[in-house]
Design an enzyme around this catalytic site. Structure first.
Site, PDB file in Angstrom:
ATOM      1  N   TYR A  26       0.812  -1.221   0.000  1.00 51.51           N
ATOM      2  CA  TYR A  26       0.000   0.000   0.000  1.00 51.51           C
ATOM      3  C   TYR A  26       0.845   1.271   0.000  1.00 51.51           C
ATOM      4  O   TYR A  26       0.364   2.336  -0.378  1.00 51.51           O
ATOM      5  CB  TYR A  26      -0.985   0.010   1.177  1.00 51.51           C
ATOM      6  CG  TYR A  26      -0.344  -0.119   2.534  1.00 51.51           C
ATOM      7  CD1 TYR A  26       0.184   0.982   3.194  1.00 51.51           C
ATOM      8  CD2 TYR A  26      -0.268  -1.353   3.173  1.00 51.51           C
ATOM      9  CE1 TYR A  26       0.765   0.861   4.437  1.00 51.51           C
ATOM     10  CE2 TYR A  26       0.305  -1.483   4.412  1.00 51.51           C
ATOM     11  CZ  TYR A  26       0.830  -0.369   5.047  1.00 51.51           C
ATOM     12  OH  TYR A  26       1.405  -0.498   6.278  1.00 51.51           O
TER      13      TYR A  26
ATOM     14  N   ASP B 283       1.363   3.572  -3.300  1.00 50.54           N
ATOM     15  CA  ASP B 283       0.390   4.589  -3.700  1.00 50.54           C
ATOM     16  C   ASP B 283       0.100   5.618  -2.611  1.00 50.54           C
ATOM     17  O   ASP B 283      -0.624   6.567  -2.850  1.00 50.54           O
ATOM     18  CB  ASP B 283      -0.935   3.914  -4.093  1.00 50.54           C
ATOM     19  CG  ASP B 283      -0.770   2.997  -5.277  1.00 50.54           C
ATOM     20  OD1 ASP B 283      -0.073   3.392  -6.233  1.00 50.54           O
ATOM     21  OD2 ASP B 283      -1.310   1.875  -5.249  1.00 50.54           O
ATOM     22  N   HIS B 284       0.634   5.430  -1.441  1.00 49.11           N
ATOM     23  CA  HIS B 284       0.300   6.316  -0.310  1.00 49.11           C
ATOM     24  C   HIS B 284       1.561   6.852   0.332  1.00 49.11           C
ATOM     25  O   HIS B 284       1.997   6.337   1.356  1.00 49.11           O
ATOM     26  CB  HIS B 284      -0.523   5.556   0.723  1.00 49.11           C
ATOM     27  CG  HIS B 284      -1.242   6.452   1.677  1.00 49.11           C
ATOM     28  ND1 HIS B 284      -0.681   6.925   2.821  1.00 49.11           N
ATOM     29  CD2 HIS B 284      -2.485   6.962   1.632  1.00 49.11           C
ATOM     30  CE1 HIS B 284      -1.560   7.674   3.474  1.00 49.11           C
ATOM     31  NE2 HIS B 284      -2.663   7.704   2.766  1.00 49.11           N
ATOM     32  N   PHE B 285       2.118   7.786  -0.129  1.00 46.67           N
ATOM     33  CA  PHE B 285       1.921   8.607  -1.321  1.00 46.67           C
ATOM     34  C   PHE B 285       3.174   8.498  -2.180  1.00 46.67           C
ATOM     35  O   PHE B 285       4.260   8.383  -1.617  1.00 46.67           O
ATOM     36  CB  PHE B 285       1.691  10.070  -0.933  1.00 46.67           C
ATOM     37  CG  PHE B 285       0.424  10.295  -0.165  1.00 46.67           C
ATOM     38  CD1 PHE B 285      -0.791  10.379  -0.818  1.00 46.67           C
ATOM     39  CD2 PHE B 285       0.444  10.410   1.211  1.00 46.67           C
ATOM     40  CE1 PHE B 285      -1.971  10.596  -0.110  1.00 46.67           C
ATOM     41  CE2 PHE B 285      -0.728  10.627   1.911  1.00 46.67           C
ATOM     42  CZ  PHE B 285      -1.939  10.724   1.250  1.00 46.67           C
TER      43      PHE B 285
ATOM     44  N   VAL C 282       3.906   7.047   3.503  1.00 50.99           N
ATOM     45  CA  VAL C 282       3.493   7.089   4.906  1.00 50.99           C
ATOM     46  C   VAL C 282       2.384   6.069   5.137  1.00 50.99           C
ATOM     47  O   VAL C 282       1.593   5.776   4.239  1.00 50.99           O
ATOM     48  CB  VAL C 282       2.996   8.485   5.359  1.00 50.99           C
ATOM     49  CG1 VAL C 282       4.114   9.508   5.324  1.00 50.99           C
ATOM     50  CG2 VAL C 282       1.813   8.960   4.554  1.00 50.99           C
TER      51      VAL C 282
END
Length: 162
Positions: free
Chosen positions: A30, A33-35, A40
Site C-alpha cells: 500500500y 500509492d500512499h503517497f 506514509v
C-alpha cells in the site's frame, strides 16, 4: 492473505493493558500509492494497529473465548505524526470500561518517542455461532488459528506478563 498490523506484543497485563509494535517496511504494497514520493502509513491503518492490539488484549483476557472482535466505535481520534518506512509504531492501550461484550479502550501511540495517533475505541466480541449455529465449527477453527498467531506475537519466555 493475513492482514496483520501487530508485529510483536511487548507487554501485557491480563484485563488491563497491552503494548505492541508495528514495524513499517517499504515493501508493504500500500505504500506504493500512499503517497508516491512520500510513503506514509495511512491513518486508517494506524487506527487498525490499535484495534488489533486491543483485540489481542481482549482475547488473552477471555482465554480466547470469542472468535470475532470488531471495531464498534472510535472516539476523539487525533493524528499527530506520520509513520514512514523504517520506523516503528508503538501502540499502548488500557481498558477503561468493559460491559458485556463491549470493551472501551484508551489508546496512544508513538513513533520515535513522538505522539502519533491517540483516542478511544470500543470493540465488540462475539462468536458467529451465537447467531447461526452452523458457524460453530468456523468459530472453533478461527479460535485455534488465532491462538497459533498469538503465540508468535507474545512469547512469555521472551517477555514478562505482568
Amino acid at each position: 492473505m493475513r492482514f496483520s498490523l501487530v508485529d510483536q506484543i511487548l507487554e501485557m497485563e491480563k484485563g488491563k493493558s497491552i503494548t505492541a509494535v508495528k514495524n513499517l517496511s517499504l515493501s508493504e504494497e500500500y505504500l506504493q500509492d500512499h503517497f508516491p514520493g512520500f510513503a506514509v502509513m495511512p491513518g486508517v491503518l494506524m487506527v487498525e494497529s490499535i484495534v488489533q492490539a486491543g483485540a489481542w488484549l481482549m482475547r488473552y483476557t477471555n482465554d480466547f473465548q470469542y472468535s470475532t472482535i470488531l471495531l464498534k466505535q472510535t472516539k476523539a481520534i487525533r493524528f499527530n505524526s506520520f509513520v514512514t518506512p523504517g520506523k516503528q509504531l508503538r501502540v499502548s492501550l488500557s481498558i477503561q470500561k468493559w460491559e458485556d461484550n463491549l470493551c472501551t479502550l484508551k489508546a496512544s501511540s508513538q513513533v520515535e518517542g513522538e505522539a502519533a495517533v491517540s483516542g478511544r475505541i470500543v470493540l465488540e466480541q462475539f462468536n458467529l455461532g451465537e447467531k447461526n449455529a452452523s458457524m460453530a465449527e468456523t468459530d472453533a477453527a478461527r479460535i485455534q488459528d488465532l491462538q497459533t498467531q498469538f503465540r508468535q506475537l507474545w512469547n512469555p519466555d521472551r517477555q514478562t506478563d505482568s
